[in-house]
Scaffold this motif. Structure first.
Motif, PDB file in Angstrom:
ATOM      1  N   PRO B  60       9.062  22.471 -32.599  1.00 48.63           N
ATOM      2  CA  PRO B  60       8.924  23.675 -31.751  1.00 48.63           C
ATOM      3  C   PRO B  60       7.710  23.631 -30.827  1.00 48.63           C
ATOM      4  O   PRO B  60       7.675  24.303 -29.813  1.00 48.63           O
ATOM      5  N   TYR B  61       6.725  22.802 -31.186  1.00 43.48           N
ATOM      6  CA  TYR B  61       5.497  22.803 -30.379  1.00 43.48           C
ATOM      7  C   TYR B  61       5.146  21.443 -29.806  1.00 43.48           C
ATOM      8  O   TYR B  61       4.087  21.276 -29.222  1.00 43.48           O
ATOM      9  N   THR B  62       5.978  20.482 -29.969  1.00 44.09           N
ATOM     10  CA  THR B  62       5.648  19.141 -29.455  1.00 44.09           C
ATOM     11  C   THR B  62       6.818  18.538 -28.688  1.00 44.09           C
ATOM     12  O   THR B  62       7.984  18.824 -28.970  1.00 44.09           O
ATOM     13  N   THR B  63       6.450  17.714 -27.726  1.00 45.66           N
ATOM     14  CA  THR B  63       7.456  16.941 -26.989  1.00 45.66           C
ATOM     15  C   THR B  63       6.972  15.499 -26.887  1.00 45.66           C
ATOM     16  O   THR B  63       5.772  15.214 -26.988  1.00 45.66           O
ATOM     17  N   ALA B  64       7.917  14.607 -26.673  1.00 44.77           N
ATOM     18  CA  ALA B  64       7.584  13.203 -26.415  1.00 44.77           C
ATOM     19  C   ALA B  64       8.430  12.761 -25.232  1.00 44.77           C
ATOM     20  O   ALA B  64       9.602  13.156 -25.118  1.00 44.77           O
ATOM     21  N   GLY B  65       7.842  11.961 -24.367  1.00 42.11           N
ATOM     22  CA  GLY B  65       8.623  11.589 -23.189  1.00 42.11           C
ATOM     23  C   GLY B  65       8.006  10.493 -22.365  1.00 42.11           C
ATOM     24  O   GLY B  65       7.070   9.806 -22.789  1.00 42.11           O
ATOM     25  N   LEU B  66       8.554  10.350 -21.177  1.00 47.54           N
ATOM     26  CA  LEU B  66       8.167   9.276 -20.271  1.00 47.54           C
ATOM     27  C   LEU B  66       7.747   9.870 -18.928  1.00 47.54           C
ATOM     28  O   LEU B  66       8.405  10.770 -18.410  1.00 47.54           O
ATOM     29  N   GLU B  67       6.673   9.343 -18.393  1.00 52.70           N
ATOM     30  CA  GLU B  67       6.220   9.775 -17.072  1.00 52.70           C
ATOM     31  C   GLU B  67       6.243   8.601 -16.113  1.00 52.70           C
ATOM     32  O   GLU B  67       5.825   7.492 -16.456  1.00 52.70           O
ATOM     33  N   VAL B  68       6.730   8.852 -14.908  1.00 51.84           N
ATOM     34  CA  VAL B  68       6.673   7.856 -13.838  1.00 51.84           C
ATOM     35  C   VAL B  68       6.089   8.556 -12.615  1.00 51.84           C
ATOM     36  O   VAL B  68       6.543   9.658 -12.259  1.00 51.84           O
ATOM     37  N   GLY B  69       5.110   7.941 -12.002  1.00 49.71           N
ATOM     38  CA  GLY B  69       4.485   8.586 -10.851  1.00 49.71           C
ATOM     39  C   GLY B  69       4.220   7.608  -9.722  1.00 49.71           C
ATOM     40  O   GLY B  69       4.477   6.403  -9.838  1.00 49.71           O
ATOM     41  N   TRP B  70       3.735   8.161  -8.675  1.00 54.61           N
ATOM     42  CA  TRP B  70       3.343   7.328  -7.524  1.00 54.61           C
ATOM     43  C   TRP B  70       2.138   8.008  -6.879  1.00 54.61           C
ATOM     44  O   TRP B  70       2.202   9.176  -6.506  1.00 54.61           O
ATOM     45  N   ASN B  71       1.052   7.272  -6.763  1.00 52.48           N
ATOM     46  CA  ASN B  71      -0.160   7.797  -6.137  1.00 52.48           C
ATOM     47  C   ASN B  71      -0.592   6.840  -5.039  1.00 52.48           C
ATOM     48  O   ASN B  71      -0.636   5.631  -5.263  1.00 52.48           O
ATOM     49  N   VAL B  72      -0.885   7.384  -3.900  1.00 49.77           N
ATOM     50  CA  VAL B  72      -1.326   6.562  -2.771  1.00 49.77           C
ATOM     51  C   VAL B  72      -2.758   6.940  -2.411  1.00 49.77           C
ATOM     52  O   VAL B  72      -3.039   8.105  -2.124  1.00 49.77           O
ATOM     53  N   PHE B  73      -3.628   5.955  -2.436  1.00 50.92           N
ATOM     54  CA  PHE B  73      -5.023   6.171  -2.038  1.00 50.92           C
ATOM     55  C   PHE B  73      -5.257   5.387  -0.744  1.00 50.92           C
ATOM     56  O   PHE B  73      -4.792   4.251  -0.610  1.00 50.92           O
ATOM     57  N   SER B  88     -21.760 -13.309   8.412  1.00 52.90           N
ATOM     58  CA  SER B  88     -21.568 -11.882   8.696  1.00 52.90           C
ATOM     59  C   SER B  88     -20.215 -11.715   9.358  1.00 52.90           C
ATOM     60  O   SER B  88     -19.816 -12.548  10.186  1.00 52.90           O
ATOM     61  N   ILE B  89     -19.525 -10.660   9.006  1.00 54.97           N
ATOM     62  CA  ILE B  89     -18.235 -10.403   9.647  1.00 54.97           C
ATOM     63  C   ILE B  89     -18.107  -8.904   9.895  1.00 54.97           C
ATOM     64  O   ILE B  89     -18.417  -8.081   9.029  1.00 54.97           O
ATOM     65  N   THR B  90     -17.686  -8.588  11.108  1.00 55.53           N
ATOM     66  CA  THR B  90     -17.590  -7.190  11.519  1.00 55.53           C
ATOM     67  C   THR B  90     -16.143  -6.839  11.826  1.00 55.53           C
ATOM     68  O   THR B  90     -15.450  -7.609  12.485  1.00 55.53           O
ATOM     69  N   GLY B  91     -15.701  -5.699  11.364  1.00 53.06           N
ATOM     70  CA  GLY B  91     -14.358  -5.243  11.691  1.00 53.06           C
ATOM     71  C   GLY B  91     -14.050  -3.920  11.031  1.00 53.06           C
ATOM     72  O   GLY B  91     -14.871  -3.361  10.299  1.00 53.06           O
ATOM     73  N   VAL B  92     -12.863  -3.437  11.328  1.00 49.02           N
ATOM     74  CA  VAL B  92     -12.381  -2.189  10.745  1.00 49.02           C
ATOM     75  C   VAL B  92     -11.505  -2.547   9.546  1.00 49.02           C
ATOM     76  O   VAL B  92     -10.734  -3.499   9.613  1.00 49.02           O
ATOM     77  N   GLN B  93     -11.651  -1.828   8.466  1.00 51.84           N
ATOM     78  CA  GLN B  93     -10.806  -2.083   7.294  1.00 51.84           C
ATOM     79  C   GLN B  93      -9.897  -0.889   7.019  1.00 51.84           C
ATOM     80  O   GLN B  93     -10.308   0.267   7.138  1.00 51.84           O
ATOM     81  N   TYR B  94      -8.669  -1.214   6.653  1.00 51.27           N
ATOM     82  CA  TYR B  94      -7.713  -0.199   6.206  1.00 51.27           C
ATOM     83  C   TYR B  94      -7.388  -0.531   4.756  1.00 51.27           C
ATOM     84  O   TYR B  94      -6.846  -1.600   4.472  1.00 51.27           O
ATOM     85  N   ARG B  95      -7.766   0.356   3.870  1.00 47.10           N
ATOM     86  CA  ARG B  95      -7.632   0.077   2.434  1.00 47.10           C
ATOM     87  C   ARG B  95      -6.553   0.964   1.818  1.00 47.10           C
ATOM     88  O   ARG B  95      -6.648   2.192   1.890  1.00 47.10           O
ATOM     89  N   TYR B  96      -5.574   0.321   1.247  1.00 48.65           N
ATOM     90  CA  TYR B  96      -4.457   1.043   0.638  1.00 48.65           C
ATOM     91  C   TYR B  96      -4.375   0.692  -0.844  1.00 48.65           C
ATOM     92  O   TYR B  96      -4.438  -0.480  -1.210  1.00 48.65           O
ATOM     93  N   THR B  97      -4.229   1.691  -1.666  1.00 53.41           N
ATOM     94  CA  THR B  97      -3.933   1.451  -3.077  1.00 53.41           C
ATOM     95  C   THR B  97      -2.693   2.254  -3.435  1.00 53.41           C
ATOM     96  O   THR B  97      -2.672   3.482  -3.291  1.00 53.41           O
ATOM     97  N   ASN B  98      -1.647   1.547  -3.833  1.00 52.09           N
ATOM     98  CA  ASN B  98      -0.452   2.199  -4.348  1.00 52.09           C
ATOM     99  C   ASN B  98      -0.454   2.011  -5.854  1.00 52.09           C
ATOM    100  O   ASN B  98      -0.493   0.878  -6.338  1.00 52.09           O
ATOM    101  N   ALA B  99      -0.422   3.099  -6.590  1.00 57.45           N
ATOM    102  CA  ALA B  99      -0.453   3.014  -8.051  1.00 57.45           C
ATOM    103  C   ALA B  99       0.761   3.727  -8.623  1.00 57.45           C
ATOM    104  O   ALA B  99       1.071   4.856  -8.226  1.00 57.45           O
ATOM    105  N   VAL B 100       1.458   3.024  -9.499  1.00 62.72           N
ATOM    106  CA  VAL B 100       2.656   3.592 -10.132  1.00 62.72           C
ATOM    107  C   VAL B 100       2.436   3.613 -11.649  1.00 62.72           C
ATOM    108  O   VAL B 100       2.609   2.601 -12.314  1.00 62.72           O
ATOM    109  N   PRO B 101       2.017   4.741 -12.195  1.00 65.10           N
ATOM    110  CA  PRO B 101       1.865   4.822 -13.652  1.00 65.10           C
ATOM    111  C   PRO B 101       3.225   4.998 -14.333  1.00 65.10           C
ATOM    112  O   PRO B 101       4.065   5.762 -13.854  1.00 65.10           O
ATOM    113  N   ILE B 102       3.414   4.275 -15.407  1.00 60.42           N
ATOM    114  CA  ILE B 102       4.613   4.422 -16.247  1.00 60.42           C
ATOM    115  C   ILE B 102       4.079   4.639 -17.667  1.00 60.42           C
ATOM    116  O   ILE B 102       3.566   3.701 -18.285  1.00 60.42           O
TER     117      ILE B 102
END
Lengths: 215, 197
Positions: B60-73, B88-102
């Motif tokens: 009545p008070y507990t569940t068990a399950g699966l989570e799937v997500g997607w986070n973009v940084f 030395s190196i100069t430039g613009v950086q574009y940093r992407y992190t895609n994280a999928v927790p299961i």
């Protein structure tokens, strides 16, 4: 009582994913890189004079096809502003330009190279004008097999500058000591004035990030 | 990441069917704050992401399950000089992190006098798929890793109808180091909707 669920599902999906994937570069200059490196053993402060050729060579391969002949040269539209600005930056840093026959301490060699790559990917939007029942989509889909190989679809280019220590020329069995090197790399696309403006900005940056050249 | 997007319609259909069984589906919008190594690489708060959970009632008070997500940084780093030794190196950086927790997890719903609000705590174990891409000039540096992950969470349910509720929660996604990438961690505030018991 479940009718609310699809509504909220859709709301979340739109809020979370709809059209908000981060963007990337917007301008050609966003893809420019300026790389410099130097020999920490070389005493730049003790050197005073430099010489510069009047042309920029165009590198078309690692090996010169006809040794002894004059190689391909970069168009003077680009070469002259590059050489003028390079000389101006050296002078601003306290160096004196001399003729190559006047025993310069260093010689600056400037070369350029461009590469065009092949691209087997393009936007589905290209077919908007003709395709029946066209609607915007995310891209192509190849069920059960892979995308055709693709990498790039642009022309990239580099300006490469080498500073030669003249005291080593001929002294080490043919090896020439390069004491400073500089690469300006980016898209070789856009109008001439745009490309020249970016080269100018990046050449200035090369000197800004090389303070050891300053007297 | 396209595979994940293709998975969405399937998840949508599954969620509808799942909601009819004794259990629930939870969908939420995470606002994520990068921590640790992820923060060093990309410090911007992420407003891009989605999370799905499919839970079975185990008592009545507990569940068990699966989570799937997607986070973009994402972080755009303006033109900057990077130095390594004499280079030395100069430039613009574009940093992407895609994280999928299961994550497989359990939740405990606290007994309260109120039928409308139910606080809960949960813990989960699983993996996070992390794709880190740095665009630097015309070059792209990519690393992929599957990281062992721990996910504690707290939250509160606000019942709006029979077997339907809004919920608000906080989750800490705690990825552990792999050989090619330090553990990626973030704290997310999730605003979501639950359908089912």
């Amino acid at each position: 009582m479940r009718p609310l669920f699809p509504f909220f599902w859709g709301l979340f999906a739109v809020a979370s994913l709809g059209g908000c994937y981060p963007s990337g570069p917007e301008y050609n200059s966003d893809l420019d890189l300026v790389y410099t490196n130097y020999s920490s053993d070389f005493g730049f402060a003790q050197k005073q004079t430099f010489a510069l050729p009047d042309s920029v060579i165009e590198i078309t391969g690692q090996v010169l096809e006809n040794p002894g002949t004059r190689p391909a040269m970069l168009s003077s539209t680009y070469a002259i502003p590059i050489l003028q600005q390079l000389a101006a930056n050296m002078t601003k840093y306290g160096w004196t330009q001399v003729d190559k026959t006047n025993h310069p301490d260093v010689i600056l060699l400037v070369s350029a190279m461009t590469t065009t790559n092949i691209y087997y990917y393009y936007d589905w939007d290209y077919w908007d004008w003709w395709y029946p029942d066209y609607y915007p989509s995310w891209g192509w889909y190849y069920p059960g097999f892979y995308y055709p190989p693709y990498v790039t679809g642009y022309k990239s280019g580099s300006v490469f500058i080498q500073m030669v220590d003249q005291s080593t020329v001929g002294a080490q069995a043919g090896n020439i000591a390069i004491v400073w090197s500089c690469i300006l790399n980016g898209l070789a696309q856009g109008g001439t004035s745009d490309i020249l403006s970016r080269i100018s900005t990046n050449l200035n940056q090369a000197f800004t990030q090389s303070p050891y050249l300053k007297h | 990441m396209r595979a994940f997007l293709l998975f969405l319609p399937l998840a949508l259909v599954s969620a509808g069917a799942y909601a009819q069984s004794p259990g629930n589906c939870m969908v939420s919008y995470p606002i994520s704050f990068p921590m640790g190594n992820l923060h060093d690489y990309s410090s911007n708060t992420s407003f891009r992401g989605i999370s799905f959970e499919f839970n079975k009632k185990t008592s009545p008070y507990t569940t068990a399950g699966l989570e799937v997500g997607w986070n973009v940084f994402y972080q755009h780093v303006d033109k900057k000089v990077y130095q390594e030794g004499t280079a030395s190196i100069t430039g613009v950086q574009y940093r992407y992190t895609n994280a999928v927790p299961i994550i497989a997890g359990v939740k405990y719903y606290k007994k309260t006098g109120s039928k409308a609000m139910r606080p809960f705590v949960g813990v989960g174990l699983g993996t996070i798929y992390v794709n880190r891409t740095t665009d630097f000039g015309l070059y792209e540096i990519v690393s992929d890793s599957w990281q062992f992950a721990l996910r504690p969470e707290v939250g509160i349910d606000f019942k709006v109808a029979s077997a339907q509720a809004f919920w608000l929660g906080a989750k800490y996604m705690w990825g552990f180091n792999t050989s090619n990438l330090d553990g990626q961690q973030w704290l997310s505030i999730n605003i979501g909707f639950r359908s089912g018991l």
